[in-house]
Design an enzyme around this catalytic site. Structure first.
Site, mmCIF file in Angstrom:
data_model
loop_
_atom_site.group_PDB
_atom_site.id
_atom_site.type_symbol
_atom_site.label_atom_id
_atom_site.label_comp_id
_atom_site.label_asym_id
_atom_site.label_seq_id
_atom_site.Cartn_x
_atom_site.Cartn_y
_atom_site.Cartn_z
ATOM 1 N N ASN A 8 -7.284 -62.285 6.154
ATOM 2 C CA ASN A 8 -7.010 -63.013 7.400
ATOM 3 C C ASN A 8 -6.736 -64.501 7.181
ATOM 4 O O ASN A 8 -5.955 -65.104 7.906
ATOM 5 C CB ASN A 8 -8.148 -62.814 8.408
ATOM 6 C CG ASN A 8 -9.488 -63.302 7.895
ATOM 7 O OD1 ASN A 8 -9.816 -63.140 6.722
ATOM 8 N ND2 ASN A 8 -10.273 -63.886 8.779
ATOM 9 N N GLY A 84 -15.330 -60.355 3.642
ATOM 10 C CA GLY A 84 -14.564 -59.217 4.133
ATOM 11 C C GLY A 84 -15.391 -58.385 5.097
ATOM 12 O O GLY A 84 -16.339 -58.881 5.707
ATOM 13 N N THR A 88 -17.497 -52.744 3.355
ATOM 14 C CA THR A 88 -17.230 -53.066 1.947
ATOM 15 C C THR A 88 -18.378 -53.870 1.361
ATOM 16 O O THR A 88 -18.786 -53.661 0.214
ATOM 17 C CB THR A 88 -15.913 -53.847 1.812
ATOM 18 O OG1 THR A 88 -14.855 -53.098 2.407
ATOM 19 C CG2 THR A 88 -15.588 -54.115 0.354
ATOM 20 N N GLU A 106 -20.143 -62.581 2.910
ATOM 21 C CA GLU A 106 -19.770 -63.142 4.222
ATOM 22 C C GLU A 106 -18.940 -62.081 4.912
ATOM 23 O O GLU A 106 -17.837 -61.768 4.476
ATOM 24 C CB GLU A 106 -18.997 -64.453 4.033
ATOM 25 C CG GLU A 106 -18.970 -65.324 5.278
ATOM 26 C CD GLU A 106 -17.988 -64.826 6.333
ATOM 27 O OE1 GLU A 106 -18.454 -64.251 7.353
ATOM 28 O OE2 GLU A 106 -16.782 -64.990 6.138
ATOM 29 N N CYS A 140 -13.250 -64.165 11.651
ATOM 30 C CA CYS A 140 -14.587 -63.590 11.809
ATOM 31 C C CYS A 140 -15.431 -64.371 12.803
ATOM 32 O O CYS A 140 -16.420 -63.860 13.322
ATOM 33 C CB CYS A 140 -15.287 -63.507 10.459
ATOM 34 S SG CYS A 140 -15.448 -65.092 9.602
ATOM 35 N N GLU A 319 -22.356 -70.209 2.021
ATOM 36 C CA GLU A 319 -21.287 -70.838 1.252
ATOM 37 C C GLU A 319 -21.049 -72.245 1.798
ATOM 38 O O GLU A 319 -21.403 -72.547 2.926
ATOM 39 C CB GLU A 319 -19.989 -70.046 1.367
ATOM 40 C CG GLU A 319 -20.012 -68.686 0.714
ATOM 41 C CD GLU A 319 -18.669 -67.987 0.828
ATOM 42 O OE1 GLU A 319 -18.030 -67.770 -0.219
ATOM 43 O OE2 GLU A 319 -18.254 -67.671 1.954
#
Length: 338
Positions: A8, A84, A88, A106, A140, A319
């Site tokens: 994205n 992502g 996953t 994240e 997100c 992060e």
């Protein structure tokens, strides 16, 4: 260090991992999304031209279940940074845990945007449109659940629909366009199926809800109308699952306690926005909401040095800034007796 990034925001989220990993002294194997490989390829060419030594940054392309999985399992990869989808991320965590690898995840969000009656009305409307439809809702952090206090709900709904109706879906190269295409045919079909699901659950489409077709060369593009839905409870499937498209659900509320309960009702906890002129209320509600990022009277106001990440199914670790440098290093105690 394995750095796995999504489609994205493909260049930004890739380099946001690679830069601190290299700065901390690691070599990097980066895997961009197979859906958006070109920016990573161009970035690799720039790094070569800049004289980055061979082997310091390595970019591999491929599907996550093949390349990504092999990268996460490799014995020479002790640390994994992933951005992502939650499914996953769960798979990576399952792989990494028994191998005692260091992991940062994240992942997704179903973020609440809360508007109290005492908020700056026009600012709240403007930010609601921005939070709902920026990058076609493919961020997100998008505020996909819009909670509005009862006594301004109807007025807010009218203003929100009016402003949304003025958004232009079109060629992203045209400066007058507000929304471009979603990333792929598969994602287009997923979003449309989620809109259909909302209708099946009893939701009302206030505006949008359809694929949008342009004329000319882009007539087969994957465009979707910005969509507003109401009439669904907070615990409906539509309000619990991440859609990741230009779709927002409006929900009225009566009290702080009710909206906090609804905001926290999903398995996600990435971000939230609160609009109110009462600073004490803003801090009180912010403290009660399970989100790693909370904005007050704004949305997407970022300082990239500040630790970023989510709670619950939205993430693990943080992060940004010194937090990234901390993640990509290991503390070591060396004691010398003289």
């Amino acid at each position: 260090a394995a750095c796995i990034s999504p489609w994205n925001l493909p260049l930004y989220l890739l380099t946001w991992k690679v830069a601190p990993a290299l700065a901390a002294g690691n070599t990097v194997v980066a895997k961009p999304s197979e859906v958006t490989p070109m920016t990573a390829y161009l970035f690799s060419k720039i790094c070569q031209k800049a004289g980055l030594p061979k082997g310091v940054l390595n970019i591999v392309h491929g599907y996550g279940n093949k390349v990504g999985d092999a990268l996460c399992r490799h014995p020479d990869v002790p640390i994994i940074s992933f951005t992502g989808g939650t499914a996953t991320g769960k798979s990576i965590s399952t792989t990494a845990a028994p191998l005692f690898k260091k992991v940062s995840l994240e992942m997704g969000g179903k973020n609440p945007n809360i508007v109290f009656a005492d908020a700056d009305f026009n600012n709240a409307v403007d930010m609601a449109v921005k939070a709902s439809f920026s990058n076609q809702g493919q961020i997100c952090l998008c505020g996909s659940r819009l909670f509005v206090e009862n006594n301004i709900y109807d007025e807010f709904k009218s203003a929100f629909i009016k402003k949304t109706s003025k958004l232009v879906v079109g060629d992203p190269r045209d400066k007058s366009s507000n929304l471009g295409a979603v990333v792929s045919k598969q994602h287009l079909e997923k979003i449309l199926s989620k809109i259909k699901q909302a209708q099946n659950e009893g939701g009302t489409i206030l505006i949008g809800g359809n694929r949008f077709q342009l004329n000319g060369k882009l007539k087969n593009g994957y465009f979707i109308e910005p969509t507003i839905i109401e009439g669904l409870p907070a615990d409906s499937q539509t309000n619990q699952e991440e859609i990741f498209g230009p779709v927002v659900c409006m929900i009225p509320f009566k009290s702080e306690e009710e909206v906090i309960s609804m905001a926290n009702s999903t398995r996600y906890g990435l971000s939230a926005s609160i609009f109110t002129s009462d600073v004490s209320r803003a801090h009180r509600v912010a403290a009660a909401i399970d989100s790693g990022v909370v904005w007050i009277n704004t949305w997407m106001l970022r300082d990239l040095r500040i630790p970023f990440g989510g709670m619950k199914d939205s993430g693990l670790d943080r992060e940004g800034g010194f937090q990234s440098l901390k993640f990509f290093t290991e503390p070591k105690n060396v004691c010398v007796k003289i």
